[in-house]
Scaffold this motif. Structure first.
Motif, PDB file in Angstrom:
ATOM      1  N   GLY A  96       6.391 -13.066   5.451  1.00  0.00           N
ATOM      2  CA  GLY A  96       7.087 -12.617   4.189  1.00  0.00           C
ATOM      3  C   GLY A  96       5.903 -12.072   2.988  1.00  0.00           C
ATOM      4  N   ALA A  97       4.908 -12.536   3.110  1.00  0.00           N
ATOM      5  CA  ALA A  97       3.686 -12.119   2.238  1.00  0.00           C
ATOM      6  C   ALA A  97       3.067 -10.833   3.012  1.00  0.00           C
ATOM      7  CB  ALA A  97       2.500 -13.062   2.328  1.00  0.00           C
ATOM      8  N   LYS A  98       2.989 -10.654   4.133  1.00  0.00           N
ATOM      9  CA  LYS A  98       2.707  -9.726   4.825  1.00  0.00           C
ATOM     10  C   LYS A  98       3.523  -8.194   4.708  1.00  0.00           C
ATOM     11  CE  LYS A  98       0.196 -11.671   8.513  1.00  0.00           C
ATOM     12  NZ  LYS A  98       0.139 -11.959  10.186  1.00  0.00           N
ATOM     13  N   GLU A  99       4.901  -8.474   4.798  1.00  0.00           N
ATOM     14  CA  GLU A  99       5.752  -7.579   4.310  1.00  0.00           C
ATOM     15  C   GLU A  99       5.584  -6.904   3.046  1.00  0.00           C
ATOM     16  OE1 GLU A  99       9.761  -8.998   5.111  1.00  0.00           O
ATOM     17  OE2 GLU A  99       9.526  -9.565   6.995  1.00  0.00           O
ATOM     18  N   VAL A 100       5.012  -7.685   2.140  1.00  0.00           N
ATOM     19  CA  VAL A 100       4.954  -7.304   0.682  1.00  0.00           C
ATOM     20  C   VAL A 100       3.546  -6.662   0.684  1.00  0.00           C
ATOM     21  CG1 VAL A 100       4.840  -7.625  -1.768  1.00  0.00           C
ATOM     22  CG2 VAL A 100       6.600  -8.914  -0.236  1.00  0.00           C
ATOM     23  N   TRP A 101       2.472  -7.295   1.135  1.00  0.00           N
ATOM     24  CA  TRP A 101       1.187  -6.807   1.071  1.00  0.00           C
ATOM     25  C   TRP A 101       0.693  -5.580   1.853  1.00  0.00           C
ATOM     26  CZ3 TRP A 101      -2.545  -7.752  -2.050  1.00  0.00           C
ATOM     27  CH2 TRP A 101      -2.729  -9.129  -2.849  1.00  0.00           C
ATOM     28  N   ARG A 102       1.578  -5.291   3.294  1.00  0.00           N
ATOM     29  CA  ARG A 102       1.176  -4.116   3.921  1.00  0.00           C
ATOM     30  C   ARG A 102       1.505  -2.920   3.050  1.00  0.00           C
ATOM     31  NH1 ARG A 102       3.769  -5.719   8.236  1.00  0.00           N
ATOM     32  NH2 ARG A 102       2.318  -6.816   9.003  1.00  0.00           N
ATOM     33  N   PRO A 103       2.822  -2.748   2.589  1.00  0.00           N
ATOM     34  CA  PRO A 103       2.842  -1.119   1.841  1.00  0.00           C
ATOM     35  C   PRO A 103       2.093  -1.131   0.691  1.00  0.00           C
ATOM     36  CG  PRO A 103       4.949  -2.824   1.826  1.00  0.00           C
ATOM     37  CD  PRO A 103       3.911  -3.392   2.795  1.00  0.00           C
ATOM     38  N   PHE A 104       1.948  -2.503  -0.184  1.00  0.00           N
ATOM     39  CA  PHE A 104       0.951  -2.465  -1.174  1.00  0.00           C
ATOM     40  C   PHE A 104      -0.581  -1.836  -0.828  1.00  0.00           C
ATOM     41  CE2 PHE A 104      -2.689  -4.286  -3.629  1.00  0.00           C
ATOM     42  CZ  PHE A 104      -2.361  -3.931  -4.855  1.00  0.00           C
ATOM     43  N   CYS A 105      -0.948  -2.568   0.289  1.00  0.00           N
ATOM     44  CA  CYS A 105      -2.421  -1.858   0.733  1.00  0.00           C
ATOM     45  C   CYS A 105      -2.456  -0.754   1.115  1.00  0.00           C
ATOM     46  CB  CYS A 105      -2.959  -2.813   1.871  1.00  0.00           C
ATOM     47  SG  CYS A 105      -3.149  -4.343   1.360  1.00  0.00           S
ATOM     48  N   ASN A 106      -1.309  -0.104   1.758  1.00  0.00           N
ATOM     49  CA  ASN A 106      -1.056   0.985   2.407  1.00  0.00           C
ATOM     50  C   ASN A 106      -1.144   2.172   1.189  1.00  0.00           C
ATOM     51  OD1 ASN A 106      -1.473   0.588   5.189  1.00  0.00           O
ATOM     52  ND2 ASN A 106       0.352   0.540   5.348  1.00  0.00           N
TER      53      ASN A 106
END
Length: 166
Positions: A96-106
């Motif tokens: 769940g965290a990766k799903e939010v972090w990935r677009p943030f980082c990108n």
């Protein structure tokens, strides 16, 4: 042997070769254990320098990037309730965290140099880097969390504890 001693033992030519190797894209390498050790040493050196910085300079005055304001605003807009003082592995690594972090980082690709470069991040802001208090994160995650910690006073304990020792 301390990391600065290792680098000194390489000499100018060896250090230049290491710097060149670390500047190449990850796709240029397989799972080379020697290269992984160099990346780990670079991440450790970065962590050591950063901890020394927040130990000696009041963190609320630190500017980590030219985009601190944008990173902080986007971070708090995306992660309104994330407790940056005490992170958990799940805050960064769960599905769940990766799903939010990935677009943030990108969103910071092309804006923050080496935005997805591996960096060590402390889980508990009041403690030093250690095996149990460190997690591997991307550079943008590091900047987002540490800018928030600096602005929200979570790194004050480190600074004040070092200040009281002097």
């Amino acid at each position: 042997m301390a990391s600065d001693e290792v680098l000194a033992s390489l000499g100018v030519g060896g250090a230049s070769a290491v710097a060149h190797a670390l500047s190449l894209p990850a796709e240029a390498y397989g799972n080379d254990p020697q290269l992984e050790a160099m990346w780990a040493m670079k991440a450790y050196n970065h962590a050591e320098i950063y901890f020394n910085l927040i130990s000696s300079v009041d963190p609320k005055f630190l500017k980590l990037t030219k985009l601190d304001d944008e990173i902080y605003s986007d971070f708090r807009g995306t992660f309104k309730d994330l407790d940056v003082k005490r992170l958990t592995t799940e805050d960064l690594k769960s599905e769940g965290a990766k799903e939010v972090w990935r677009p943030f980082c990108n969103r910071f690709e092309g804006l923050v140099e080496d935005f997805n470069y591996g960096t060590l991040l402390r889980l508990d802001a009041e403690r030093d880097y250690s095996e149990e208090n460190s997690i591997f994160a991307t550079r943008v995650q590091f900047f987002a969390v540490e800018v928030a910690r600096n602005r929200e006073g979570s790194n004050d304990t480190v600074f004040l504890s070092q200040k009281s020792k002097s």
